[in-house]
Design a protein around this motif. Sequence first.
Motif, PDB file in Angstrom:
ATOM      1  N   ILE A   7       0.833  -1.201   0.000  1.00 14.67           N
ATOM      2  CA  ILE A   7       0.000   0.000   0.000  1.00 14.67           C
ATOM      3  C   ILE A   7       0.868   1.252   0.000  1.00 14.67           C
ATOM      4  O   ILE A   7       0.603   2.208  -0.734  1.00 14.67           O
ATOM      5  N   ASN A   8       1.928   1.269   0.799  1.00 16.53           N
ATOM      6  CA  ASN A   8       2.840   2.423   0.823  1.00 16.53           C
ATOM      7  C   ASN A   8       3.466   2.677  -0.540  1.00 16.53           C
ATOM      8  O   ASN A   8       3.562   3.821  -0.980  1.00 16.53           O
ATOM      9  N   VAL A   9       3.895   1.613  -1.209  1.00 14.42           N
ATOM     10  CA  VAL A   9       4.498   1.753  -2.539  1.00 14.42           C
ATOM     11  C   VAL A   9       3.481   2.326  -3.522  1.00 14.42           C
ATOM     12  O   VAL A   9       3.794   3.237  -4.292  1.00 14.42           O
ATOM     13  N   LEU A  10       2.261   1.817  -3.491  1.00 13.71           N
ATOM     14  CA  LEU A  10       1.227   2.292  -4.410  1.00 13.71           C
ATOM     15  C   LEU A  10       0.817   3.734  -4.105  1.00 13.71           C
ATOM     16  O   LEU A  10       0.520   4.501  -5.021  1.00 13.71           O
ATOM     17  N   GLN A  11       0.818   4.116  -2.831  1.00 19.66           N
ATOM     18  CA  GLN A  11       0.497   5.499  -2.469  1.00 19.66           C
ATOM     19  C   GLN A  11       1.542   6.469  -3.007  1.00 19.66           C
ATOM     20  O   GLN A  11       1.202   7.555  -3.446  1.00 19.66           O
ATOM     21  N   LYS A  12       2.800   6.072  -2.976  1.00 20.63           N
ATOM     22  CA  LYS A  12       3.890   6.943  -3.421  1.00 20.63           C
ATOM     23  C   LYS A  12       4.007   7.012  -4.938  1.00 20.63           C
ATOM     24  O   LYS A  12       4.581   7.955  -5.465  1.00 20.63           O
ATOM     25  N   SER A  13       3.462   6.032  -5.615  1.00 23.39           N
ATOM     26  CA  SER A  13       3.582   5.970  -7.069  1.00 23.39           C
ATOM     27  C   SER A  13       2.611   6.944  -7.729  1.00 23.39           C
ATOM     28  O   SER A  13       1.489   7.133  -7.284  1.00 23.39           O
ATOM     29  N   LYS A  14       3.046   7.510  -8.827  1.00 19.96           N
ATOM     30  CA  LYS A  14       2.201   8.430  -9.587  1.00 19.96           C
ATOM     31  C   LYS A  14       1.350   7.685 -10.615  1.00 19.96           C
ATOM     32  O   LYS A  14       0.548   8.279 -11.302  1.00 19.96           O
ATOM     33  N   ARG A  15       1.565   6.374 -10.730  1.00 25.17           N
ATOM     34  CA  ARG A  15       0.819   5.565 -11.691  1.00 25.17           C
ATOM     35  C   ARG A  15       0.652   4.159 -11.146  1.00 25.17           C
ATOM     36  O   ARG A  15       1.351   3.766 -10.217  1.00 25.17           O
ATOM     37  N   PRO A  16      -0.280   3.394 -11.710  1.00 20.15           N
ATOM     38  CA  PRO A  16      -0.405   1.983 -11.303  1.00 20.15           C
ATOM     39  C   PRO A  16       0.897   1.226 -11.586  1.00 20.15           C
ATOM     40  O   PRO A  16       1.631   1.565 -12.528  1.00 20.15           O
ATOM     41  N   SER A  18       3.030  -2.681 -11.862  1.00 16.30           N
ATOM     42  CA  SER A  18       2.919  -4.127 -12.063  1.00 16.30           C
ATOM     43  C   SER A  18       3.486  -4.840 -10.837  1.00 16.30           C
ATOM     44  O   SER A  18       4.195  -4.239 -10.021  1.00 16.30           O
ATOM     45  N   SER A  19       3.187  -6.108 -10.717  1.00 18.14           N
ATOM     46  CA  SER A  19       3.716  -6.880  -9.581  1.00 18.14           C
ATOM     47  C   SER A  19       5.241  -6.944  -9.621  1.00 18.14           C
ATOM     48  O   SER A  19       5.890  -6.909  -8.582  1.00 18.14           O
ATOM     49  N   SER A  20       5.810  -6.996 -10.811  1.00 16.01           N
ATOM     50  CA  SER A  20       7.277  -7.010 -10.946  1.00 16.01           C
ATOM     51  C   SER A  20       7.884  -5.711 -10.434  1.00 16.01           C
ATOM     52  O   SER A  20       8.915  -5.724  -9.756  1.00 16.01           O
ATOM     53  N   GLU A  21       7.247  -4.601 -10.766  1.00 15.52           N
ATOM     54  CA  GLU A  21       7.749  -3.307 -10.299  1.00 15.52           C
ATOM     55  C   GLU A  21       7.656  -3.206  -8.781  1.00 15.52           C
ATOM     56  O   GLU A  21       8.587  -2.731  -8.131  1.00 15.52           O
ATOM     57  N   ILE A  22       6.554  -3.665  -8.222  1.00 10.41           N
ATOM     58  CA  ILE A  22       6.380  -3.638  -6.770  1.00 10.41           C
ATOM     59  C   ILE A  22       7.442  -4.504  -6.101  1.00 10.41           C
ATOM     60  O   ILE A  22       8.076  -4.092  -5.128  1.00 10.41           O
ATOM     61  N   ALA A  23       7.671  -5.696  -6.640  1.00 12.64           N
ATOM     62  CA  ALA A  23       8.685  -6.603  -6.081  1.00 12.64           C
ATOM     63  C   ALA A  23      10.076  -5.978  -6.146  1.00 12.64           C
ATOM     64  O   ALA A  23      10.857  -6.088  -5.194  1.00 12.64           O
ATOM     65  N   THR A  24      10.380  -5.314  -7.239  1.00 11.79           N
ATOM     66  CA  THR A  24      11.682  -4.659  -7.390  1.00 11.79           C
ATOM     67  C   THR A  24      11.849  -3.539  -6.371  1.00 11.79           C
ATOM     68  O   THR A  24      12.899  -3.433  -5.726  1.00 11.79           O
ATOM     69  N   ILE A  25      10.839  -2.711  -6.221  1.00  6.70           N
ATOM     70  CA  ILE A  25      10.902  -1.599  -5.269  1.00  6.70           C
ATOM     71  C   ILE A  25      11.084  -2.120  -3.845  1.00  6.70           C
ATOM     72  O   ILE A  25      11.887  -1.584  -3.077  1.00  6.70           O
ATOM     73  N   LEU A  26      10.355  -3.171  -3.495  1.00 11.78           N
ATOM     74  CA  LEU A  26      10.430  -3.732  -2.139  1.00 11.78           C
ATOM     75  C   LEU A  26      11.589  -4.703  -1.944  1.00 11.78           C
ATOM     76  O   LEU A  26      11.820  -5.177  -0.831  1.00 11.78           O
ATOM     77  N   TYR A  72      -1.586  -2.500 -10.731  1.00 13.11           N
ATOM     78  CA  TYR A  72      -2.345  -2.403  -9.495  1.00 13.11           C
ATOM     79  C   TYR A  72      -2.299  -0.981  -8.953  1.00 13.11           C
ATOM     80  O   TYR A  72      -1.302  -0.278  -9.101  1.00 13.11           O
ATOM     81  N   TYR A  73      -3.403  -0.573  -8.340  1.00 19.35           N
ATOM     82  CA  TYR A  73      -3.522   0.764  -7.780  1.00 19.35           C
ATOM     83  C   TYR A  73      -4.491   0.738  -6.600  1.00 19.35           C
ATOM     84  O   TYR A  73      -5.258  -0.217  -6.440  1.00 19.35           O
ATOM     85  N   LEU A  74      -4.449   1.786  -5.809  1.00 19.73           N
ATOM     86  CA  LEU A  74      -5.356   1.885  -4.660  1.00 19.73           C
ATOM     87  C   LEU A  74      -6.719   2.345  -5.130  1.00 19.73           C
ATOM     88  O   LEU A  74      -6.836   3.175  -6.012  1.00 19.73           O
ATOM     89  N   ASN A  75      -7.752   1.816  -4.503  1.00 25.37           N
ATOM     90  CA  ASN A  75      -9.109   2.214  -4.884  1.00 25.37           C
ATOM     91  C   ASN A  75      -9.566   3.421  -4.124  1.00 25.37           C
ATOM     92  O   ASN A  75      -8.961   3.956  -3.301  1.00 25.37           O
TER      93      ASN A  75
END
Length: 75
Positions: A7-16, A18-26, A72-75
């Motif tokens: 959720i923190n990663v998605l909140q900071k992102s300016k766009r949706p 992918s799961s690969s991008e989320i995994a890389t960031i984390l 993926y993005y926050l609703n």
Amino acid sequence: MGQANIINVLQKSKRPLSSSEIATILKRDKKKICRIIQKMLKYKDIECIELDRNKAAEILKWKKPARRTRFYYLN
């Protein structure tokens, strides 16, 4: 590491993302991130948009992804 991190990663992102991008960031295993994302989708904590490979390549300036991509993005 869990749902709060995603959720923190998605909140900071300016766009949706992918799961690969989320995994890389984390800096986590993509399979583990995918399992957490599936649970979050089930409980409607996040939303998903799916693009075919050509549209994803066009929007993100990728060189031709092999398949459609979910973002993926926050609703």
